[in-house]
Design a protein around this motif. Sequence first.
Motif, PDB file in Angstrom:
ATOM      1  N   ARG A  63      -3.671   3.850  -0.634  1.00 35.04           N
ATOM      2  CA  ARG A  63      -4.022   3.244  -1.935  1.00 35.04           C
ATOM      3  C   ARG A  63      -3.223   1.962  -2.121  1.00 35.04           C
ATOM      4  N   PRO A  64      -3.915   0.881  -2.508  1.00 35.76           N
ATOM      5  CA  PRO A  64      -3.192  -0.357  -2.764  1.00 35.76           C
ATOM      6  C   PRO A  64      -2.475  -0.286  -4.110  1.00 35.76           C
ATOM      7  N   TYR A  74       0.846  -1.187   0.000  1.00 38.69           N
ATOM      8  CA  TYR A  74       0.000   0.000   0.000  1.00 38.69           C
ATOM      9  C   TYR A  74       0.883   1.239   0.000  1.00 38.69           C
ATOM     10  N   LEU A  75       0.398   2.282  -0.662  1.00 42.94           N
ATOM     11  CA  LEU A  75       1.033   3.592  -0.626  1.00 42.94           C
ATOM     12  C   LEU A  75       0.268   4.443   0.376  1.00 42.94           C
ATOM     13  N   LEU A  76       0.968   4.939   1.385  1.00 47.03           N
ATOM     14  CA  LEU A  76       0.388   5.877   2.337  1.00 47.03           C
ATOM     15  C   LEU A  76       0.931   7.252   1.987  1.00 47.03           C
ATOM     16  N   TRP A 107       4.824   6.649   2.592  1.00 45.40           N
ATOM     17  CA  TRP A 107       5.335   5.359   3.039  1.00 45.40           C
ATOM     18  C   TRP A 107       4.825   4.320   2.064  1.00 45.40           C
ATOM     19  N   VAL A 108       5.634   3.349   1.737  1.00 41.33           N
ATOM     20  CA  VAL A 108       5.191   2.141   1.054  1.00 41.33           C
ATOM     21  C   VAL A 108       5.284   1.038   2.101  1.00 41.33           C
ATOM     22  N   ILE A 109       4.155   0.384   2.355  1.00 42.04           N
ATOM     23  CA  ILE A 109       4.122  -0.639   3.396  1.00 42.04           C
ATOM     24  C   ILE A 109       3.658  -1.969   2.813  1.00 42.04           C
ATOM     25  N   GLU A 110       3.950  -3.015   3.528  1.00 41.20           N
ATOM     26  CA  GLU A 110       3.441  -4.359   3.233  1.00 41.20           C
ATOM     27  C   GLU A 110       2.496  -4.712   4.379  1.00 41.20           C
ATOM     28  N   ALA A 111       1.218  -4.946   4.060  1.00 43.75           N
ATOM     29  CA  ALA A 111       0.231  -5.274   5.093  1.00 43.75           C
ATOM     30  C   ALA A 111      -0.635  -6.428   4.603  1.00 43.75           C
ATOM     31  N   ALA A 112      -1.140  -7.206   5.540  1.00 42.91           N
ATOM     32  CA  ALA A 112      -1.949  -8.378   5.202  1.00 42.91           C
ATOM     33  C   ALA A 112      -3.251  -8.003   4.495  1.00 42.91           C
ATOM     34  N   ASP A 113      -3.819  -6.843   4.863  1.00 45.70           N
ATOM     35  CA  ASP A 113      -5.098  -6.457   4.275  1.00 45.70           C
ATOM     36  C   ASP A 113      -5.318  -4.952   4.450  1.00 45.70           C
ATOM     37  N   LEU A 114      -6.412  -4.471   3.862  1.00 50.90           N
ATOM     38  CA  LEU A 114      -6.730  -3.045   3.918  1.00 50.90           C
ATOM     39  C   LEU A 114      -6.963  -2.574   5.347  1.00 50.90           C
TER      40      LEU A 114
END
Length: 109
Positions: free
Chosen positions: A104-105, A3-5, A76-83
């Motif tokens: 935004r994913p 996701y882009l934060l 931030w670009v993050i890696e997350a399991a879900d929204l």
Amino acid sequence: MQYLLSVIHDQATLANPDEDAAIDVFNERLQTEGYWVFAGGLAAPDTATVIDNRGGEGMVTDGPFLESKEYLAGFWVIEAADLDMALELAAAGSKACNRKVEVRPFLEP
């Protein structure tokens, strides 16, 4: 999923020392908990250059793509399991930097 934060700001000022410290703590959390991919702050919109090479002749324009009160101040670009997790982290990031954060994913390849 990634996701882009996007950090949205509406003032000409940069982060103050308290905000900088809170952002550092948030960045450490992202790294420690395995969400961190990449992050960065951006220079002021008046430092931007827009390049439009869609037509027969490229055009280079100084300044931001859009004239707007709000602008992209960092991300931030993050890696997350879900929204839901991405939204939870975005809320913490918004509190840390004292600015709005858009989530935004990335599109799946």
